[in-house]
Design an enzyme around this catalytic site. Structure first.
Site, PDB file in Angstrom:
ATOM      1  N   ARG A 119      44.608  40.949-125.630  1.00 31.18           N
ATOM      2  CA  ARG A 119      43.346  40.132-126.139  1.00 31.18           C
ATOM      3  C   ARG A 119      42.326  41.131-126.917  1.00 31.18           C
ATOM      4  NH1 ARG A 119      46.604  37.119-124.183  1.00 31.18           N
ATOM      5  NH2 ARG A 119      46.122  35.057-122.981  1.00 31.18           N
ATOM      6  N   SER A 130      41.672  31.147-120.052  1.00 33.06           N
ATOM      7  CA  SER A 130      41.375  32.249-118.961  1.00 33.06           C
ATOM      8  C   SER A 130      40.088  32.721-119.438  1.00 33.06           C
ATOM      9  CB  SER A 130      42.278  33.172-119.304  1.00 33.06           C
ATOM     10  OG  SER A 130      43.782  32.715-119.180  1.00 33.06           O
ATOM     11  N   GLU A 181      37.130  37.503-120.342  1.00 39.00           N
ATOM     12  CA  GLU A 181      37.787  37.494-121.548  1.00 39.00           C
ATOM     13  C   GLU A 181      37.138  36.470-122.661  1.00 39.00           C
ATOM     14  OE1 GLU A 181      40.143  35.449-124.128  1.00 39.00           O
ATOM     15  OE2 GLU A 181      41.151  34.690-122.317  1.00 39.00           O
TER      16      GLU A 181
HETATM   17  N1  EPU Z   1      48.794  32.725-109.996  1.00 37.88           N
HETATM   18  C1  EPU Z   1      48.008  32.627-108.783  1.00 37.88           C
HETATM   19  N2  EPU Z   1      47.142  31.486-108.739  1.00 37.88           N
HETATM   20  C2  EPU Z   1      46.927  30.798-109.780  1.00 37.88           C
HETATM   21  C3  EPU Z   1      47.566  30.884-111.009  1.00 37.88           C
HETATM   22  C4  EPU Z   1      48.421  31.918-111.213  1.00 37.88           C
HETATM   23  O1  EPU Z   1      48.315  33.307-108.049  1.00 37.88           O
HETATM   24  O2  EPU Z   1      46.077  29.608-109.723  1.00 37.88           O
HETATM   25  C5  EPU Z   1      49.549  33.811-110.262  1.00 37.88           C
HETATM   26  C6  EPU Z   1      51.299  33.471-110.060  1.00 37.88           C
HETATM   27  O3  EPU Z   1      51.920  34.560-109.281  1.00 37.88           O
HETATM   28  C7  EPU Z   1      51.696  33.594-111.335  1.00 37.88           C
HETATM   29  C8  EPU Z   1      50.853  34.586-111.921  1.00 37.88           C
HETATM   30  O4  EPU Z   1      49.549  34.664-111.507  1.00 37.88           O
HETATM   31  O5  EPU Z   1      52.806  33.784-111.396  1.00 37.88           O
HETATM   32  C9  EPU Z   1      50.733  34.429-113.674  1.00 37.88           C
HETATM   33  O6  EPU Z   1      50.428  33.010-113.819  1.00 37.88           O
HETATM   34  P1  EPU Z   1      50.409  32.370-115.258  1.00 37.88           P
HETATM   35  O7  EPU Z   1      51.757  32.317-115.851  1.00 37.88           O
HETATM   36  O8  EPU Z   1      49.833  30.964-115.195  1.00 37.88           O
HETATM   37  O9  EPU Z   1      49.659  33.319-116.270  1.00 37.88           O
HETATM   38  P2  EPU Z   1      48.193  34.041-116.219  1.00 37.88           P
HETATM   39  O10 EPU Z   1      48.631  35.612-116.024  1.00 37.88           O
HETATM   40  O11 EPU Z   1      47.181  33.476-115.152  1.00 37.88           O
HETATM   41  C10 EPU Z   1      48.011  34.584-118.728  1.00 37.88           C
HETATM   42  C11 EPU Z   1      47.174  34.233-120.076  1.00 37.88           C
HETATM   43  C12 EPU Z   1      47.126  32.888-120.311  1.00 37.88           C
HETATM   44  C13 EPU Z   1      48.517  32.535-120.722  1.00 37.88           C
HETATM   45  C14 EPU Z   1      49.488  32.583-119.534  1.00 37.88           C
HETATM   46  C15 EPU Z   1      50.973  32.215-119.748  1.00 37.88           C
HETATM   47  C16 EPU Z   1      45.446  36.125-119.706  1.00 37.88           C
HETATM   48  C17 EPU Z   1      44.099  36.466-119.427  1.00 37.88           C
HETATM   49  N3  EPU Z   1      45.829  34.751-119.819  1.00 37.88           N
HETATM   50  O12 EPU Z   1      47.486  33.965-117.511  1.00 37.88           O
HETATM   51  O13 EPU Z   1      46.116  32.730-121.642  1.00 37.88           O
HETATM   52  O14 EPU Z   1      48.533  30.796-121.158  1.00 37.88           O
HETATM   53  O15 EPU Z   1      49.463  34.052-119.098  1.00 37.88           O
HETATM   54  O16 EPU Z   1      51.447  33.272-120.587  1.00 37.88           O
HETATM   55  O17 EPU Z   1      46.278  36.826-120.219  1.00 37.88           O
HETATM   56  C18 EPU Z   1      43.856  32.402-122.368  1.00 37.88           C
HETATM   57  O18 EPU Z   1      44.000  33.437-122.635  1.00 37.88           O
HETATM   58  O19 EPU Z   1      43.155  31.464-122.301  1.00 37.88           O
HETATM   59  C19 EPU Z   1      45.020  31.838-121.388  1.00 37.88           C
HETATM   60  C20 EPU Z   1      45.279  30.590-120.984  1.00 37.88           C
END
Ligand code: EPU
Length: 337
Positions: A163, A238, A333
């Site tokens: 990012r 995010s 972010e």
């Molecule tokens: N999780 C929780 N609670 C929640 C949601 C997620 O505990 O409410 C945990 C779970 O263990 C899950 C892990 O977090 O396995 C990862 O969750 P998710 O796959 O939804 O991804 P994220 O790390 O929360 C990142 C990006 C997103 C992107 C997703 C999918 C960042 C800051 N965010 O989120 O990007 O869509 O991965 O690849 O890196 C954005 O940048 O606006 C965005 C939405």
């Protein structure tokens, strides 16, 4: 072409009611140069806007908002394996993904449905579901605001990170992206490394080798099921970055919370901020018109009528509570204005 006291509510996805002192749109490099030559514009703080999907306004903007509406999508060259596709910075990102799929080109299908414009994509090296912009990036063209000159930036010159890019760091506010060129694959190379894509493909009844369009459908399905649609609930995706901690710190966490998720990265482990926020009790938290999304704890939402300062204050409370509980510092972010 310069408008005064324009509501920014239609021009960003958080749906906050704020005004810009000055506002103008540009559809070409020449129109942009003409705007930048106006004394009123030169003297004002400038904010370049794509579709405003990564911004939180906490007050009226006492400067000039310049909305990038440079269009155009074309294949500029191809060889046996790849094609170079150029898009105007004001095109919608998802429009570019769909154009690529229509041309049978792959490489950005995992980035389907990310809100925002093509020109904003390199600023924070957008990423999702196992792919990042930099995986297909070839070069971009940007206008230097001080001189009006166009400059081409190679991948190396963009300094992409998680990012991150030079346009958020050392070159912040110095260049305006006008077009982006991606190198896409002519032979399908679907990336289904992200577990949720595989399970969603199964749920959708797609068997055998998925096509890029199948992967796109799966990603759209996942995003729609987890992330709020900005057309319905104000948000900027995010709100925080996923923090990186040392292996030592992660081992400590793991001892106390055996279920803590983490992904190894050079120099440490990346922990999902959503997990830290959820464990701190914030998921689905609601304070009148604003709160934390109930299906993805990383997303702050405006249910309608929220003030930007209230959302910012909530973000800082979340940061403080995660720091208190886990000793980990979260960083926004989203650009807070
Ligand atoms: N999780 C929780 N609670 C929640 C949601 C997620 O505990 O409410 C945990 C779970 O263990 C899950 C892990 O977090 O396995 C990862 O969750 P998710 O796959 O939804 O991804 P994220 O790390 O929360 C990142 C990006 C997103 C992107 C997703 C999918 C960042 C800051 N965010 O989120 O990007 O869509 O991965 O690849 O890196 C954005 O940048 O606006 C965005 C939405």
């Amino acid at each position: 072409m310069l408008e005064h006291n324009v509501s920014l509510r239609p021009y960003h996805t958080f749906g906050i009611e704020v005004k810009a002192r000055l506002f103008a749109r540009f559809q070409s490099v020449d129109e942009l140069r003409a705007l930048l030559a106006l004394p009123e514009v030169q003297q004002a703080e400038q904010l370049i806007l794509g579709s405003g999907s990564n911004l939180l306004f906490t007050k009226d903007f006492d400067g000039v908002v310049l909305k990038n509406e440079i269009r155009g999508l074309e294949i500029i060259s191809q060889d046996e394996d790849t094609a170079l596709v150029r898009a105007g910075a004001g095109e919608s990102w998802h429009g570019m993904v769909q154009y690529a799929l229509d041309q049978d080109l792959s490489g950005i299908e995992n980035l389907s449905l990310i809100p925002g414009t093509v020109g904003a994509a390199p600023l924070q090296n957008i990423g999702a579901y196992g792919a990042e912009l930099k995986d297909t990036f070839e070069e971009l063209e940007a206008l230097e605001t001080a001189t009006g000159r166009l400059r081409t930036f190679s991948m190396e010159e963009c300094g992409f990170g998680y990012r991150e890019s030079v346009f958020k760091g050392p070159l912040k506010n110095q260049y305006i992206v006008t077009s982006v060129v991606l190198r896409l694959h002519r032979r399908a190379q679907p990336n289904v490394s992200y577990g949720a894509i595989q399970t969603t493909l199964q749920d959708l009844g797609i068997e055998g080798d998925p096509t890029p369009r199948h992967v796109s459908e799966a990603v759209v399905h996942i995003r729609r099921s987890k992330l709020p649609d900005p057309a319905e609930i104000g948000n900027a995706g995010s709100f925080f970055k996923n923090p990186e901690v040392s292996q030592h710190k992660f081992d400590e966490l793991k001892a106390q919370y055996p279920e803590v998720p983490g992904y190894p990265v050079p120099g440490g482990v990346k922990v999902p901020a959503a997990w830290l926020i959820e464990q701190s009790g914030w998921k689905g938290h609601r304070r009148g018109p604003h709160g934390v999304h109930d299906r993805q704890a990383l997303v702050l939402v405006n249910h309608g009528g929220a003030q930007g300062q209230d959302i910012r204050d909530l973000a800082y409370e979340i940061i403080a509570s995660v720091r208190e509980k886990f000793g980990i510092e979260l960083h926004p972010e989203v650009n807070i204005m």
